[in-house]
Structures are given as C-alpha cells and as structure tokens.
Design an enzyme around this catalytic site. Sequence first.
Site, mmCIF file in Angstrom:
data_model
loop_
_atom_site.group_PDB
_atom_site.id
_atom_site.type_symbol
_atom_site.label_atom_id
_atom_site.label_comp_id
_atom_site.label_asym_id
_atom_site.label_seq_id
_atom_site.Cartn_x
_atom_site.Cartn_y
_atom_site.Cartn_z
ATOM 1 N N LYS A 177 5.279 3.888 -5.048
ATOM 2 C CA LYS A 177 3.897 3.394 -4.964
ATOM 3 C C LYS A 177 2.953 4.583 -5.130
ATOM 4 O O LYS A 177 2.763 5.365 -4.206
ATOM 5 C CB LYS A 177 3.622 2.701 -3.630
ATOM 6 C CG LYS A 177 2.263 1.984 -3.674
ATOM 7 C CD LYS A 177 1.564 1.904 -2.354
ATOM 8 C CE LYS A 177 0.709 3.074 -2.019
ATOM 9 N NZ LYS A 177 -0.466 3.330 -2.849
ATOM 10 N N GLU A 186 5.755 14.991 3.603
ATOM 11 C CA GLU A 186 5.073 16.178 3.061
ATOM 12 C C GLU A 186 3.582 15.922 3.260
ATOM 13 O O GLU A 186 2.999 15.092 2.564
ATOM 14 C CB GLU A 186 5.372 16.371 1.570
ATOM 15 C CG GLU A 186 6.837 16.195 1.135
ATOM 16 C CD GLU A 186 7.782 17.245 1.666
ATOM 17 O OE1 GLU A 186 7.296 18.309 2.093
ATOM 18 O OE2 GLU A 186 8.998 17.001 1.682
ATOM 19 N N CYS A 237 -2.918 20.522 -1.140
ATOM 20 C CA CYS A 237 -2.503 20.522 0.273
ATOM 21 C C CYS A 237 -2.243 21.924 0.806
ATOM 22 O O CYS A 237 -2.536 22.233 1.947
ATOM 23 C CB CYS A 237 -1.255 19.666 0.429
ATOM 24 S SG CYS A 237 0.028 20.093 -0.748
ATOM 25 N N GLU A 297 -8.455 20.243 7.622
ATOM 26 C CA GLU A 297 -8.407 20.169 6.159
ATOM 27 C C GLU A 297 -9.689 19.537 5.606
ATOM 28 O O GLU A 297 -10.083 18.468 6.042
ATOM 29 C CB GLU A 297 -7.197 19.305 5.783
ATOM 30 C CG GLU A 297 -6.859 19.297 4.331
ATOM 31 C CD GLU A 297 -5.589 18.497 4.044
ATOM 32 O OE1 GLU A 297 -5.440 17.390 4.580
ATOM 33 O OE2 GLU A 297 -4.755 18.997 3.269
HETATM 34 P P1 NAP Z 1 -3.439 9.359 2.289
HETATM 35 O O1 NAP Z 1 -4.711 8.707 2.602
HETATM 36 O O2 NAP Z 1 -2.484 9.626 3.391
HETATM 37 O O3 NAP Z 1 -2.732 8.434 1.188
HETATM 38 C C1 NAP Z 1 -1.508 8.802 0.615
HETATM 39 C C2 NAP Z 1 -0.799 7.572 0.123
HETATM 40 O O4 NAP Z 1 -0.481 6.742 1.231
HETATM 41 C C3 NAP Z 1 -1.615 6.715 -0.841
HETATM 42 O O5 NAP Z 1 -0.740 6.230 -1.825
HETATM 43 C C4 NAP Z 1 -2.090 5.592 0.064
HETATM 44 O O6 NAP Z 1 -2.359 4.389 -0.614
HETATM 45 C C5 NAP Z 1 -0.884 5.428 0.960
HETATM 46 N N1 NAP Z 1 -1.123 4.729 2.211
HETATM 47 C C6 NAP Z 1 -2.267 4.640 2.927
HETATM 48 N N2 NAP Z 1 -2.078 3.869 4.023
HETATM 49 C C7 NAP Z 1 -0.783 3.476 4.003
HETATM 50 C C8 NAP Z 1 0.018 2.674 4.867
HETATM 51 N N3 NAP Z 1 -0.476 2.102 5.970
HETATM 52 N N4 NAP Z 1 1.307 2.484 4.548
HETATM 53 C C9 NAP Z 1 1.826 3.061 3.447
HETATM 54 N N5 NAP Z 1 1.131 3.818 2.576
HETATM 55 C C10 NAP Z 1 -0.163 4.030 2.864
HETATM 56 O O7 NAP Z 1 -3.650 10.744 1.559
HETATM 57 P P2 NAP Z 1 -4.588 11.061 0.306
HETATM 58 O O8 NAP Z 1 -5.991 11.083 0.751
HETATM 59 O O9 NAP Z 1 -4.222 10.171 -0.824
HETATM 60 O O10 NAP Z 1 -4.069 12.521 -0.096
HETATM 61 C C11 NAP Z 1 -4.528 13.687 0.456
HETATM 62 C C12 NAP Z 1 -3.588 14.196 1.529
HETATM 63 O O11 NAP Z 1 -2.290 14.423 0.999
HETATM 64 C C13 NAP Z 1 -4.033 15.534 2.064
HETATM 65 O O12 NAP Z 1 -3.900 15.547 3.465
HETATM 66 C C14 NAP Z 1 -3.052 16.509 1.421
HETATM 67 O O13 NAP Z 1 -2.906 17.709 2.126
HETATM 68 C C15 NAP Z 1 -1.809 15.700 1.394
HETATM 69 N N6 NAP Z 1 -0.843 16.238 0.416
HETATM 70 C C16 NAP Z 1 0.299 16.865 0.857
HETATM 71 C C17 NAP Z 1 1.203 17.420 -0.064
HETATM 72 C C18 NAP Z 1 2.439 18.171 0.364
HETATM 73 O O14 NAP Z 1 3.296 18.423 -0.474
HETATM 74 N N7 NAP Z 1 2.586 18.563 1.625
HETATM 75 C C19 NAP Z 1 0.931 17.303 -1.430
HETATM 76 C C20 NAP Z 1 -0.238 16.665 -1.831
HETATM 77 C C21 NAP Z 1 -1.110 16.127 -0.909
HETATM 78 P P3 NAP Z 1 -3.808 4.033 -1.266
HETATM 79 O O15 NAP Z 1 -4.644 5.259 -1.213
HETATM 80 O O16 NAP Z 1 -3.471 3.599 -2.638
HETATM 81 O O17 NAP Z 1 -4.378 2.900 -0.453
#
Ligand code: NAP
Length: 492
Positions: free
Chosen positions: A186, A261, A295, A395
């Site tokens: 997804k 991650e 990230c 962050e």
């Molecule tokens: P996010 O809000 O946690 O969303 C990530 C994914 O989770 C999206 O596909 C989102 O879907 C989905 N999601 C949201 N609620 C969910 C639920 N209840 N159940 C299952 N899936 C759910 O993060 P983001 O804003 O997209 O990304 C930024 C974050 O990612 C930052 O904190 C960054 O540091 C972190 N990140 C970490 C790494 C690493 O390797 N450590 C790499 C890249 C990014 P939808 O948005 O489609 O609704």
Amino acid sequence: MTKAKLSKSTLDFLEPMQLPFFSNGDWQTSAQAIDVIDPATSEKIASVSLASARDIDQAIDSAANAFTAWSTQSITLRTRCLRNLAQLIQRDEQILAELECIDVGKPISAALEFDVPFAADCFSYFANVAEDFEYTSNNNLTTTDSHVVKLPYGVAGFVFPWNFPLTLCAWGIAPALAAGNTVVVKPASETPLSSLYLAKLCQEAGFPAGVVNILPGQGSVAGEALISSQKIKLMSFTGSTAVGKHVAEVCGRNLVPAKLELGGKGAAIVCNDANVDHAVENLSGAVTLNAGQVCCTASRWYIHEDIYQEFVDKAKAKYQSTKVLNGAHPEAEMGPICTEKQLSQVLNCIKEAKEQGAKVLCGGNRITHGEYANGYFIEPTLLAGSDDNTWAQEEIFGPVAFLLKFSDEDEVINRANQNPYGLANSVWTTDSDKAIKLAHSLVGGNSWINAHNVFEYGLNYGACNQSGCGGGVNSVATFEGYLRHQSIASVR
Ligand code: NAP
Ligand code: MG
C-alpha cells in the site's frame, strides 16, 4: 504547467481517466479515487483508484495463493524476475524520474541521479544475495542429527510514506521477493504514481500473477485492512513514529512480526577542527535534498563555538544560493514540499520554534511570487536556539536546520543522545580517531563521518529507539529478516 515538460511516454501512462491498481496480475478500477496533485503548481495530474478493505483482502488471498509456487521456484528463475525488473527500471528511468517529480515535487535530475538507479540496483543486489545465501546450516550436536533451514514466511505486507515512493518500495519488496515471499503493497495515497508504474514493470519482468500486488489506498481504510489481516505473515511499515506504534500494536495482537522504519531527528556534530566548507556544503545539501523530507537527514546541527560564526555565515550564503524551482526545471536544486498539508506543518513548526525563542537566521517563509504562486514552495531555513526548543528535538520534515552551539565534545554527545529518536547522526572532524570515537558514542542506527545520508548496498541502514525496530534495510541481514528458521532433527 509541469505536465507540458513531461515526455510522451509519461503522459501516456497518466492518460487514463482513472489509473487502476494492480492485484492478482490484473489492473482493477475501483469506485473510489483520489486526485494526484502536482506540488509545484497544485494542479491535478491524475486520478488513481483507491483500494477498499475488501480489495486488500482479495490481494492478500491472491498473494497467499501465489506463495507456494513462488517460494518453491528455483532461485535462478526467481532472481531472473528481479534482474529483469532492474533492467526495466533502468530502461524507463526518465518516466520514473518524471513521475517522482510531478508527484512528490523532487527535481527530475535528483531522481535520475539517486531515486531511480538506486531502486534498480536494489533488485540486482538482492538477486545476488539470494543466489549466494546459505539456506541450510548443519548443527553439530550430541544426540540429534539436525540442521536448520531458512524459509520465506508467506505474504508480506508493506505500507510506505510519500517522500521516496519508488526507492522505499524497492528497499522493502526486493529482499522480501528475493527470499521467496509474496507481497501486498500500500503506497502513500498522496504519491502512488511511481509505485503503479513499478507494478507495470513487475508484470513485464515476468513475476507470476499474485506475487506482487500494489494497491494505493487510504491509511485508515486499505492500510488498516492490511496491517490487521491475520493472513499476512510479516508486516513492514515505513512512516511516522506515531503510525508505526499503531502498526506494532495491531500486528502484535495477531502475533505478526512488524518491521518498523520510522522518523528521526539526526544530529550533526561539527567539531572545531572540521573542514568548515566541506561541512557547510554537505549539511546544506542534506537539508535541501528532497526539500528536507528525508527521515535520516541532519536537522539538528551542533556547531563548535570556535567556528560557529564562520559556519553560520557560509551556511547562509549556501542556502540563499540554492535554486528552489519546479523540479522539472533542469537547474532545480530543491523543489516544492510534497503536499499542502506538509507545507502548513513546516510553516507551523517554524512559527512555534520562533515563539519558543528560536532565531530565524535565514529563510522561514513560503515562496509565493510569480510562477511559485500556486506551488508549495518554501525557503531553505536556518533556525538557531537552545536544546529545549520543541523543534530542536522533533522532526519537522522540511528544509529546516536547527543550529545549536557547543564547547565540549563529551557534553555535546550527551546532549545529542537525549533525543528520543535513533536513526542517523554524523560527525565532522579532521581527526580520524576522534571521528571514530564520537561516531561510536552517538546512539542511532547509523553514524556517518564527514558526510550525511550515506547509502550503499551491503551497508545496513537501520534504526533504534523511536526510529524503529526490525533490523533495517539494504544488507544481507535485511534479506535474512525475510526468512524464518526451521529446525529439522532426528534422534540418533
Ligand atoms: P505516515 O503518516 O505515518 O504515513 C505512512 C503510511 O502509513 C502512509 O501510506 C499512510 O497512508 C499509512 N497509514 C496512515 N495511517 C495508517 C493506519 N492507521 N494503518 C495503516 N497505515 C496507515 O508518514 P508520512 O507522513 O507519510 O511519512 C513521513 C514519515 O515517514 C516521517 O516521520 C519520516 O521520518 C518517516 N520515514 C522513515 C523512513 C525510514 O526509513 N526510517 C523513510 C522514509 C520516511 P495514507 O497517507 O495514504 O493515508
Ligand atoms: Mg503529489
């Protein structure tokens, strides 16, 4: 208008009224759709089918059905699919780079330099790992004749964020597929385009139906359906710490292992014997890379007081000369923020940081003149203040660095390690012994020396504390994480 700058092949891919998702080897259009927005112009560029909970369930069933044949396939045939995919990604690098640009906002040049080739290399790397791996190890025990076999789990679920849609998808699924698992993905609903294009290439590469399923959908609907399914055998989540905790809880209830991650707040420790020009160049580059939506990037810069003013003056000059442009512009060094929501979040963080006493050394504003008017552009920003400022520790996920002064190296390590995250930090010094010592002392998955954002296949990229758990990506250990151990024994 960014679309006018795209190649015909990219426009052809975007042509359907509503792009379908990929499940069980088939393209399916759903009743629900989401508009995909170009962050440089806020124009709609495509409409994409959104998976329902039922669609996810069906994709999991098809992945489960495909598992036996895929996992018992010869390694040679399996790795052939991965290598074909690597070649196809290279062949279509321009299309993929353009899709990342129009969807995420990143410069096409950056996507061509990093995102796309690095995704291709990931499939080649894990094909090599799968071929060289020892799947059986003999025990040398007293009362049993026994050995251990390492076998794939079954269906692996993946949820990805919007900042590096293609690269993160490759990092996730390449080791899982190479190890013989089947996958249901997804992608973030806001940036589904390159993942859907990858699905098209998977089909062309010869992956059998059901082995790879890619279904954009909302986190609260499709994401929930995936993480709460009892039919997945392993879950891999990349995204925020808050959602990661929820994923861990839900998977925990089903005893499904969850690989997480998550977010970070990387520290850069710049010592008084550092090469200041080199540090400024690389740290500024790290914070403007992908408009700071990285990230692991360095977003807390601890600068030794002896070189502080020199560093600040040079960093300001570097920031102010950074070319912030539509990513389709050949000279773009930094594009817009990916979404309007994230732009508001970044601006709000800067406002709150100021309210808590931080000084804005440069930047801090949305760019709104002329052709920037409708895009989500922001100036690269330098803040300065103290460790107790919320945004020195949390962050921001934008092109914002928070500067902090230090005078003593032991003390600064202690300060840096107070942060709850544990993803990636860097040290900047010309003394190589000191560099190793400080790099060891910083708590995180990765400590880099005189560089930030260092990636190479074979070098594990992992995390600890609030940045995640589950082993990380990009190494042999990652591959092994997609295999379970089974002991085979008879009594002598
Ligand atoms: P996010 O809000 O946690 O969303 C990530 C994914 O989770 C999206 O596909 C989102 O879907 C989905 N999601 C949201 N609620 C969910 C639920 N209840 N159940 C299952 N899936 C759910 O993060 P983001 O804003 O997209 O990304 C930024 C974050 O990612 C930052 O904190 C960054 O540091 C972190 N990140 C970490 C790494 C690493 O390797 N450590 C790499 C890249 C990014 P939808 O948005 O489609 O609704
Ligand atoms: Mg978008």
